[in-house]
Scaffold this motif. Structure first.
Motif, short mmCIF file in Angstrom:
data_model
loop_
_atom_site.label_atom_id
_atom_site.label_comp_id
_atom_site.label_asym_id
_atom_site.label_seq_id
_atom_site.Cartn_x
_atom_site.Cartn_y
_atom_site.Cartn_z
N ASP A 3 0.90 -1.18 0.08
CA ASP A 3 0.12 0.11 -0.15
C ASP A 3 0.98 1.23 -0.16
OD1 ASP A 3 -1.86 1.97 0.18
OD2 ASP A 3 -3.04 0.87 1.71
N ILE A 4 0.81 2.19 -1.20
CA ILE A 4 1.77 3.16 -1.06
C ILE A 4 0.83 4.42 -0.87
CG2 ILE A 4 2.86 2.06 -2.99
CD1 ILE A 4 1.46 4.04 -4.98
N ARG A 5 -0.04 4.24 -0.09
CA ARG A 5 -1.03 5.54 0.07
C ARG A 5 -0.48 6.70 0.83
NH1 ARG A 5 -6.73 2.96 1.22
NH2 ARG A 5 -5.51 1.40 0.29
N THR A 6 0.47 6.22 1.93
CA THR A 6 0.99 7.21 2.80
C THR A 6 1.83 8.11 2.13
OG1 THR A 6 0.42 5.92 4.76
CG2 THR A 6 1.71 7.53 5.10
N ALA A 7 2.83 7.49 1.68
CA ALA A 7 3.89 8.05 0.71
C ALA A 7 3.23 8.88 -0.22
CB ALA A 7 4.83 6.96 0.11
N TRP A 8 2.25 8.28 -1.03
CA TRP A 8 1.27 9.17 -1.86
C TRP A 8 0.85 10.39 -1.48
CZ3 TRP A 8 2.08 8.48 -7.05
CH2 TRP A 8 1.22 8.95 -7.73
N GLU A 9 0.25 10.35 -0.53
CA GLU A 9 -0.50 11.38 0.27
C GLU A 9 0.61 12.50 0.71
OE1 GLU A 9 -3.60 12.12 0.03
OE2 GLU A 9 -3.85 10.45 -1.03
N GLU A 10 1.47 12.06 1.15
CA GLU A 10 2.62 12.97 1.55
C GLU A 10 3.19 13.83 0.39
OE1 GLU A 10 5.64 10.94 3.89
OE2 GLU A 10 4.20 10.84 5.49
N LEU A 11 3.53 13.13 -0.73
CA LEU A 11 3.92 13.84 -1.84
C LEU A 11 2.93 14.53 -2.81
CD1 LEU A 11 6.07 13.59 -4.07
CD2 LEU A 11 4.74 11.66 -5.50
N LYS A 12 1.90 14.40 -2.45
CA LYS A 12 0.64 15.03 -3.00
C LYS A 12 0.57 16.33 -2.19
CE LYS A 12 -3.98 13.67 -4.64
NZ LYS A 12 -4.78 12.58 -4.40
N HIS A 13 0.71 16.32 -0.95
CA HIS A 13 0.78 17.56 0.04
C HIS A 13 1.93 18.55 -0.37
CE1 HIS A 13 1.67 19.99 3.58
NE2 HIS A 13 0.25 20.23 3.47
N LYS A 14 3.11 17.69 -0.41
CA LYS A 14 4.16 18.60 -1.02
C LYS A 14 4.14 19.40 -2.10
CE LYS A 14 9.33 17.27 -0.99
NZ LYS A 14 10.23 16.28 -1.28
N VAL A 15 3.60 18.75 -3.38
CA VAL A 15 3.53 19.29 -4.47
C VAL A 15 2.25 20.45 -4.22
CG1 VAL A 15 2.09 19.16 -6.85
CG2 VAL A 15 4.04 17.35 -6.02
N SER A 16 1.37 20.33 -3.57
CA SER A 16 0.23 21.37 -3.42
C SER A 16 0.84 22.50 -2.67
CB SER A 16 -0.95 20.87 -2.69
OG SER A 16 -0.75 20.65 -1.39
N ALA A 17 1.77 22.38 -1.79
CA ALA A 17 2.40 23.41 -1.05
C ALA A 17 3.80 23.96 -1.73
CB ALA A 17 2.95 23.10 0.30
N CYS A 18 4.10 23.56 -2.96
CA CYS A 18 5.15 23.74 -3.58
C CYS A 18 5.40 25.35 -4.13
CB CYS A 18 5.48 22.99 -4.84
SG CYS A 18 7.18 23.19 -5.56
N ARG A 19 6.65 25.70 -3.69
CA ARG A 19 7.16 27.19 -4.07
C ARG A 19 8.26 27.42 -4.69
NH1 ARG A 19 3.33 30.40 -2.81
NH2 ARG A 19 4.49 32.46 -3.34
N LYS A 20 8.76 25.81 -5.39
CA LYS A 20 10.22 25.83 -5.94
C LYS A 20 10.48 26.87 -7.13
CE LYS A 20 12.35 22.07 -6.07
NZ LYS A 20 12.31 20.52 -6.38
N CYS A 21 9.39 26.98 -7.92
CA CYS A 21 9.57 28.02 -9.05
C CYS A 21 8.49 29.16 -9.02
CB CYS A 21 9.79 27.05 -10.43
SG CYS A 21 8.13 26.74 -10.92
#
Ligand code: URA
Ligand code: URA
Length: 197
Positions: A3-21
């Motif tokens: 089950d990859i759900r936890t890692a997936w949700e963390e990644l999704k959250h990271k993208v939604s908060a991204c300010r790298k560019c």
């Protein structure tokens, strides 16, 4: 299946908060992607969100997206919701300009992480931008499409981008982008059938 759900949700959250560019300044929504996460056979990678995607937060929902759905469902008898669909970059470039090399490189860790977590059998890249982002090549989409390549042990099939098909709609015949794309989606269907039957 792990089950990859936890890692997936963390990644999704990271993208939604991204300010790298700088694209974070003008976006309304990040567009992470959608589709099956567990037991995912195939991933489609587009270029970047357009206006409809930026507003809805979903990939390929505008005109090019409707054509993508038709290519898959009418051309390949592949139902769209069996494929994970995402983009090379997760935020809309203003006015739909091409993403810059810096924007692509800032965002590349997210696509890479998605592909490593999903671990599909097949990746389909649509057009030059995702193809060049994943394959180390100077060749263009016209010579790369329709042939199988490889990204970190995963089979990769480049196809024309649906927006290119919309721009070349008038062309007919067995060398037209539309005809070639219909060939490519049948090749994709053949491979998917081998995985699921
Ligand atoms: N074009 C893309 O490449 N991706 C989308 O999500 C929409 C249009
Ligand atoms: N140029 C692109 O970037 N994509 C295509 O699919 C065709 C031409």
């Amino acid at each position: 299946m792990m089950d990859i759900r936890t890692a997936w949700e963390e990644l999704k959250h990271k993208v939604s908060a991204c300010r790298k560019c700088g694209l974070c300044e003008s976006r309304h929504n990040t567009v992470f992607g959608e589709g099956p996460v567990n037991d995912c056979h195939a991933v489609i990678v587009g270029e970047a969100p357009g206006e409809d995607e930026d507003i809805s937060g979903r990939p390929f929902v505008g005109r090019a997206g409707q054509l993508l759905t038709d290519i898959l469902e009418k051309g390949g008898k592949i139902s769209r919701d069996t494929i994970y669909i995402t983009n090379t970059i997760k935020c809309r470039p203003p006015g739909n300009r091409n993403p810059s090399a810096d924007e692509i490189s800032a965002c590349s860790e997210y696509l890479e992480a998605q592909l490593l977590l999903l671990h599909p059998d097949i990746v389909v890249t649509m057009g030059n931008i995702p193809t060049k982002a994943l394959l180390d090549t100077k060749e263009g989409i016209t010579s790369l499409r329709g042939k199988w390549h490889e990204w970190r042990g995963i089979r990769l099939l480049p196809m024309f981008h649906p927006s290119y098909l919309l721009r070349t709609e008038g062309l007919r015949g067995d060398k037209s982008p539309k005809y070639l794309t219909w060939q490519d989606v049948l090749a994709l269907k053949t491979e998917i059938n081998k995985l699921t039957h």
